[in-house]
Design a protein around this motif. Structure first.
Motif, short mmCIF file in Angstrom:
data_model
loop_
_atom_site.label_atom_id
_atom_site.label_comp_id
_atom_site.label_asym_id
_atom_site.label_seq_id
_atom_site.Cartn_x
_atom_site.Cartn_y
_atom_site.Cartn_z
N LYS A 40 0.77 -1.25 0.19
CA LYS A 40 0.11 -0.02 0.00
C LYS A 40 0.78 1.22 0.11
O LYS A 40 2.01 1.29 0.61
N ARG A 41 0.45 2.31 -0.52
CA ARG A 41 0.91 3.49 -0.64
C ARG A 41 -0.05 4.60 -0.09
O ARG A 41 -1.02 4.78 -0.71
N PHE A 42 0.55 5.46 0.95
CA PHE A 42 -0.19 6.43 1.63
C PHE A 42 0.43 7.50 1.42
O PHE A 42 1.57 7.97 1.84
N GLU A 43 -0.26 8.64 0.58
CA GLU A 43 0.13 9.88 0.57
C GLU A 43 -0.40 11.01 1.52
O GLU A 43 -1.65 11.07 1.56
N VAL A 44 0.54 11.39 2.38
CA VAL A 44 -0.01 12.10 3.74
C VAL A 44 0.10 13.79 3.24
O VAL A 44 1.26 14.14 3.22
N GLU A 45 -0.89 14.44 3.11
CA GLU A 45 -0.62 15.72 3.20
C GLU A 45 -0.82 16.56 4.37
O GLU A 45 -1.62 16.32 5.14
N ALA A 61 1.53 7.46 13.33
CA ALA A 61 0.31 6.98 12.49
C ALA A 61 0.59 5.54 11.68
O ALA A 61 -0.46 4.71 11.69
N LEU A 65 -1.79 2.67 12.45
CA LEU A 65 -2.89 2.73 11.90
C LEU A 65 -2.60 2.32 10.24
O LEU A 65 -3.52 1.54 9.64
N PHE A 66 -1.65 2.69 9.61
CA PHE A 66 -1.31 2.51 8.41
C PHE A 66 -0.75 1.11 8.04
O PHE A 66 -1.42 0.32 7.04
N VAL B 22 -9.30 6.55 6.30
CA VAL B 22 -8.05 6.66 6.97
C VAL B 22 -7.79 8.17 7.67
O VAL B 22 -7.73 8.33 9.01
N ALA B 25 -10.26 8.37 10.84
CA ALA B 25 -9.63 7.74 11.73
C ALA B 25 -8.35 8.48 12.46
O ALA B 25 -8.13 8.44 13.66
N LEU B 26 -7.51 9.02 11.63
CA LEU B 26 -6.56 9.83 12.08
C LEU B 26 -7.03 10.84 13.12
O LEU B 26 -6.42 11.04 14.28
N VAL B 36 -5.02 12.26 4.08
CA VAL B 36 -4.39 11.07 3.49
C VAL B 36 -5.08 10.54 2.20
O VAL B 36 -6.47 10.51 2.09
N GLN B 38 -5.17 6.93 -0.22
CA GLN B 38 -4.38 5.84 -0.08
C GLN B 38 -4.48 4.96 -1.62
O GLN B 38 -5.44 5.22 -2.36
#
Lengths: 79, 79
Positions: A40-45, A61, A65-66, B22, B25-26, B36, B38
């Motif tokens: 999985k890839r999470f892009e967090v802004e 996180a 969570l991820f 996500v 949830a954060l 986020v 995903q």
């Protein structure tokens, strides 16, 4: 907006049924010599700057969570 | 073994329910100011060298199998 990426992959010693299915489908479709693991890839802004505190928060996180850290490893990437 | 990564993300104009869940949830867990999206990460191991032909093959695999190009975009990364 600044962005931090979290990559989550199944640990090497863990079976990866999704990746196995994709690898099998590739072979049936005629793609030779490719083997796939799927994660999985999470892009967090981030609102504001990517400070060490924000990075520590994202690390937390990712841990809680991820990723399921029993079977997955994660990697926090800034650039 | 040489490795090529294919990142698949929902297109910007497409709703991303996983990412939304996500992000929610954060916030409930007390992480502030993070949003986020995903997607998926495919790690492709190649038998032999990563020639332009192999890369073209992976590009085709991404187009036909890894990504649903109606709603997702992909990115082939070598390094």
């Amino acid at each position: 907006m600044p962005r931090v990426v979290v990559n989550v992959m199944p640990k090497p010693e863990i079976l990866d049924p999704q990746g196995k299915a994709v690898t099998g489908a590739l072979q049936r479709l005629g793609f030779q010599g490719l083997s796939v693991r799927q994660g999985k890839r999470f892009e967090v802004e981030v609102d504001g700057d990517v400070t060490p505190e924000v990075l520590a928060q994202i690390e937390r996180a990712a841990e809680t969570l991820f990723a399921n850290t029993v079977i997955e490893s994660y990697d926090v990437v800034t650039n």
